[in-house]
Design a protein around this motif. Structure first.
Motif, PDB file in Angstrom:
ATOM      1  N   ILE A  13     -31.560 -24.879-110.741  1.00 23.20           N
ATOM      2  CA  ILE A  13     -31.597 -24.540-112.127  1.00 23.20           C
ATOM      3  C   ILE A  13     -31.763 -22.969-112.349  1.00 23.20           C
ATOM      4  CG2 ILE A  13     -32.635 -26.605-112.890  1.00 23.20           C
ATOM      5  CD1 ILE A  13     -35.445 -25.163-112.694  1.00 23.20           C
ATOM      6  N   ASP A  52     -34.239 -22.330-115.223  1.00 23.31           N
ATOM      7  CA  ASP A  52     -35.727 -22.112-114.798  1.00 23.31           C
ATOM      8  C   ASP A  52     -36.190 -20.711-115.685  1.00 23.31           C
ATOM      9  OD1 ASP A  52     -37.504 -21.293-113.152  1.00 23.31           O
ATOM     10  OD2 ASP A  52     -36.344 -21.014-111.246  1.00 23.31           O
ATOM     11  N   GLY A 256     -27.422 -21.867-103.072  1.00 25.27           N
ATOM     12  CA  GLY A 256     -26.753 -20.787-102.352  1.00 25.27           C
ATOM     13  C   GLY A 256     -27.813 -20.535-101.415  1.00 25.27           C
ATOM     14  N   ASP A 258     -29.241 -17.958-100.446  1.00 23.79           N
ATOM     15  CA  ASP A 258     -30.674 -17.177-100.572  1.00 23.79           C
ATOM     16  C   ASP A 258     -31.740 -18.205-100.860  1.00 23.79           C
ATOM     17  OD1 ASP A 258     -28.946 -17.762-102.721  1.00 23.79           O
ATOM     18  OD2 ASP A 258     -29.852 -16.177-104.040  1.00 23.79           O
ATOM     19  N   PHE A 288     -20.235 -15.369-103.496  1.00 26.00           N
ATOM     20  CA  PHE A 288     -18.846 -14.725-103.926  1.00 26.00           C
ATOM     21  C   PHE A 288     -19.199 -13.156-104.152  1.00 26.00           C
ATOM     22  CE2 PHE A 288     -16.543 -18.538-104.863  1.00 26.00           C
ATOM     23  CZ  PHE A 288     -15.094 -17.982-104.114  1.00 26.00           C
TER      24      PHE A 288
HETATM   25  N1  MSP Z   1     -33.999 -20.153-110.420  1.00 23.76           N
HETATM   26  C1  MSP Z   1     -33.786 -20.030-109.023  1.00 23.76           C
HETATM   27  C2  MSP Z   1     -33.341 -21.462-108.534  1.00 23.76           C
HETATM   28  C3  MSP Z   1     -34.244 -22.633-108.699  1.00 23.76           C
HETATM   29  S1  MSP Z   1     -33.803 -24.127-108.071  1.00 23.76           S
HETATM   30  C4  MSP Z   1     -34.816 -25.018-108.064  1.00 23.76           C
HETATM   31  C5  MSP Z   1     -32.507 -19.314-108.784  1.00 23.76           C
HETATM   32  N2  MSP Z   1     -31.698 -18.997-109.953  1.00 23.76           N
HETATM   33  S2  MSP Z   1     -30.475 -17.986-109.780  1.00 23.76           S
HETATM   34  O1  MSP Z   1     -29.891 -18.014-111.223  1.00 23.76           O
HETATM   35  O2  MSP Z   1     -30.874 -16.582-109.449  1.00 23.76           O
HETATM   36  O3  MSP Z   1     -29.376 -18.408-108.862  1.00 23.76           O
HETATM   37  C6  MSP Z   1     -28.995 -19.650-108.833  1.00 23.76           C
HETATM   38  C7  MSP Z   1     -27.918 -20.032-107.777  1.00 23.76           C
HETATM   39  O4  MSP Z   1     -26.741 -19.015-107.998  1.00 23.76           O
HETATM   40  C8  MSP Z   1     -28.375 -19.445-106.492  1.00 23.76           C
HETATM   41  O5  MSP Z   1     -28.184 -20.552-105.717  1.00 23.76           O
HETATM   42  C9  MSP Z   1     -27.748 -18.285-105.979  1.00 23.76           C
HETATM   43  O6  MSP Z   1     -27.310 -18.282-104.598  1.00 23.76           O
HETATM   44  C10 MSP Z   1     -26.460 -18.723-106.902  1.00 23.76           C
HETATM   45  N3  MSP Z   1     -25.686 -17.465-106.876  1.00 23.76           N
HETATM   46  C11 MSP Z   1     -25.913 -16.323-107.602  1.00 23.76           C
HETATM   47  N4  MSP Z   1     -25.022 -15.268-107.240  1.00 23.76           N
HETATM   48  C12 MSP Z   1     -24.253 -15.743-106.504  1.00 23.76           C
HETATM   49  C13 MSP Z   1     -22.953 -15.393-105.917  1.00 23.76           C
HETATM   50  N5  MSP Z   1     -22.494 -14.072-105.991  1.00 23.76           N
HETATM   51  N6  MSP Z   1     -22.031 -16.260-105.209  1.00 23.76           N
HETATM   52  C14 MSP Z   1     -22.510 -17.495-105.019  1.00 23.76           C
HETATM   53  N7  MSP Z   1     -23.471 -17.814-105.461  1.00 23.76           N
HETATM   54  C15 MSP Z   1     -24.514 -17.210-106.059  1.00 23.76           C
HETATM   55  O7  MSP Z   1     -32.271 -18.535-107.841  1.00 23.76           O
END
Ligand code: MSP
Length: 662
Positions: A13, A52, A256, A258, A288
């Motif tokens: 999320i 989130d 992801g 992270d 990415f």
């Molecule tokens: N809110 C948390 C996740 C909670 S899940 C119970 C969060 N949010 S986020 O918006 O920061 O990231 C969401 C997803 O996007 C993560 O899986 C993260 O790895 C992915 N990505 C964010 N930037 C990215 C790239 N540049 N490339 C690929 N995925 C990346 O973390």
């Protein structure tokens, strides 16, 4: 009718303090591909995504926007949801962490963990990254966050703690018993060694944050972001009543790299503590990257999905994301690679094969699928290749090896191209023998195409469905069961559907310029200029381009004009940019510093002729990237004639470098 097997998958999320870029789009696209694929394999699938919405970042963003948190997150959640809808990847369940059903689920999960003896109250002092919403281990006061580089804050507070330390053995046993729980294997090994290194108890509530789900009877405690966020996967499919819905446990969490630790250590431990079923698999994909760095708005290196989709279509973006990077590994995003793949694989490959085949059937068989006559060995070889591809592709989709699956499909497309070229059905005459041969060759090619697009539907839903209808297939492709796909099922006599251009070829330079220009506009919207449509002229780095936009009707006050800071600049160096024939890279002295600025004047000015020239420069424009090159400012030019030829400004008297234009 036997009951379908269920398959529940989730994306993370997403945080609401930003809008989706290509990294987020990647996860959601992959989830959608798996959803479509699983449905074609007969599963009852539910895919969840969401937002989130709690934490200190939201408190701050809402304050900055001058609106209550609830209003801020509602707007952001709408924007995320709208983008997924626009991109054709809406979730079956969109869960918001401010939903009442979610709030209740979090409170219920906490109660279960507490009743089972895994929660206690204590004090915690630590270095906390307010941007990542996490205490950071192994740091001291004054340190910066090792992840985002921003300053950490020392925080002491009363917290509820979760006894994560009790789960070291249960988790290790669980990983052993379920070797596929963490994928890919490299991540699995990392997590196992992390857990073997010992687990510390985890603080799961805060008293320093206001904007969160309250711990019942324990205010001002609110839940810590991960206890709150992870539970969203369960709230989306019934929460405390999950058994009724029958979807839990999740079959697949896509994340992801992270956030793998939260999903493979904390989350199963919370569920084990509550004695609830644990998810079956967590798959961590790579990032990415842009210029070898993770994308972030503050670094100015984000790639947005919408401009790409406007220019090339959603299928092209989906194809590129899955084809160019091995799922699980990091990959560099480049517009160049995107457009190159579009032209070679989609326009010249699939698109060309489909239109060639349809045109030949139209011309020779009045638009009806012909009946094949005797097959020659080369027809059978091609048929075998397509038949074998079915098994290979399904196997690779099952392993989430998307790049491999697509590679196999494109080998078959290339084989069909070669086959057509060597059989030359267009060169055959009208004798009975020639007509029969033509029929066999064209049926063979059409049958191969039918198989190819059936396999491609999860990745290219729009274009695969178009080719499917073109081949006279009346049933919805999305409902087709891949398990029944075999060579030889194409029924002769079916009438071809209407021919449509699938992937028109594009000029690479122009396409990239348009995408970048739309992205710049989306990232730094100029209220005076409407967002450029896909057909708008390519604009870049000069005020001439902005001037070419429709006239602005409303007058502005002086206070608006004074927001634009223009100064006299002197061009120090000028060079062409490889692969961007309209752009020049300039360095410009603006009195206080030397700036790098890209200007779309390369077709009208020789770089050498510009050295030493004094020009007007907008110096307070947000930096942008043009063809990957940073541009920090804008050179002012008149836009002349219908094609908008840029003519640089000049001064008739000696002017000092850095002087302000008013
Ligand atoms: N809110 C948390 C996740 C909670 S899940 C119970 C969060 N949010 S986020 O918006 O920061 O990231 C969401 C997803 O996007 C993560 O899986 C993260 O790895 C992915 N990505 C964010 N930037 C990215 C790239 N540049 N490339 C690929 N995925 C990346 O973390």
């Amino acid at each position: 009718m036997p009951q379908k097997e269920k398959f529940y998958l989730t994306t993370p999320i997403y945080y609401t303090n930003g809008l989706p870029h290509i990294g987020h789009t990647y996860t959601t696209v992959v989830a959608d591909v798996i959803r479509r694929y699983k449905r074609m394999r007969g599963y009852d699938v539910v895919m969840t995504t969401g937002t989130d919405e709690h934490g200190v970042n939201v408190e701050r963003a809402a304050k900055k926007a001058g609106i209550p948190e609830s209003e801020y997150v509602a707007k952001m959640a709408d924007a995320w949801r709208a983008l997924w809808d626009e991109l054709g990847i809406p979730a079956d369940e969109f869960v918001r962490t401010t939903d009442l059903k979610h709030v209740r689920t979090v409170q219920w999960l906490f109660k279960l963990c507490k009743e089972n003896g895994y929660v206690y109250k204590g004090h915690y002092t630590g270095q906390y990254c307010i941007y990542d919403n996490a205490f950071v281990n192994d740091t001291k006061p004054g340190d910066n966050c090792p992840d985002c580089g921003r300053p950490l804050e020392t925080i002491t507070e009363e917290n509820f703690f979760f006894k994560l330390s009790s789960f070291q053995k249960p988790l290790l046993d669980f990983y052993k018993k379920n070797p596929d729980f963490i994928q890919p294997d490299t991540r699995r090994n990392e997590i196992i060694s992390f857990v073997e290194g010992g687990l510390k108890d985890l603080s799961i509530t805060r008293t320093t944050i206001r904007w969160g789900i309250p711990v019942p009877g324990e205010e001002p405690h609110v839940f810590y972001v991960w206890f709150d966020a992870l539970t969203a996967y369960l709230s989306a499919v019934g929460g405390p009543d999950f058994e009724k819905r029958g979807m839990w446990p999740a079959d697949l969490h896509l994340v992801g790299k992270d956030i793998i630790r939260f999903h493979t250590v904390y989350w199963p431990a919370f569920l084990m503590a509550a004695m609830l079923p644990v998810p079956k698999q967590v798959w961590a994909h790579g990032w990415f990257l842009m210029d070898a760095a993770k994308m972030s708005k503050s670094k100015g290196n984000v790639v947005l999905p919408r401009p790409i989709v406007n220019m090339l279509g959603m299928d092209a973006l989906r194809y590129f994301l899955l084809r160019d990077v091995v799922f699980g590994q990091d990959g560099n995003f480049s517009y160049d690679a995107l457009v190159t793949r579009y032209n070679s694989d989609l326009a010249n490959g699939l698109g060309n094969l489909a239109s060639r085949t349809a045109a030949l059937i139209e011309k020779n068989f009045a638009g009806k699928i012909p009946k094949p006559a005797a097959f020659k060995p080369q027809d059978e070889v091609l048929g075998k290749e397509a038949q074998n591809a079915i098994g290979e592709v399904l196997e690779n989709f099952d392993k989430l090896s998307f790049a491999r699956a697509l590679e196999t499909i494109w080998t078959v497309i290339a084989a069909a191209d070669k086959y057509l070229t060597s059989e030359q059905p267009w060169a055959l005459g009208n004798s009975e023998a020639d007509q029969s041969r033509k029929a066999t060759v064209l049926w063979t090619t059409a049958e191969l195409l039918r198989i190819v697009v059936a396999l491609l539907f999860p990745v290219l839903p729009d274009s695969a469905a178009k080719v499917w209808t073109l081949l006279g297939q009346s049933d919805a492709l999305g409902k087709f069961e891949l398990d029944g796909l075999r060579w030889g099922q194409l029924a002769p006599g079916a009438s071809l559907g209407k021919a449509q251009t699938l992937f028109p070829r594009v000029d690479k330079t122009e396409a990239i310029e348009r995408i970048e220009s739309m992205a710049n506009e989306e990232l730094n919207p100029t209220p005076a200029t409407p967002a450029p449509a896909a057909s708008a002229p390519a604009v870049s780095g000069t005020a001439a381009a902005a001037a070419a936009a429709p006239a602005v009707s409303d007058k502005i006050g002086i206070e608006d004009f004074t927001k634009v800071e223009m100064r006299v600049g002197q061009i120090k160096t000028a060079e062409r940019i490889v692969g961007a024939d309209k752009l020049l890279k300039l360095t410009v002295d603006i009195g206080t510093e030397i700036r790098q600025i890209c200007a779309g004047i390369a077709q009208y000015y020789e770089p050498e002729s510009l050295i030493g020239r004094k020009v007007a420069v907008v110096v307070n424009l947000a930096p942008r990237k043009l063809r990957g090159v940073e541009s920090n400012g804008m050179i002012v030019a008149a836009s002349v004639g219908p094609e908008g030829r840029p003519v640089l400004t000049g001064f008739h008297e000696e002017v000092e470098v850095g002087a302000r234009l008013k």
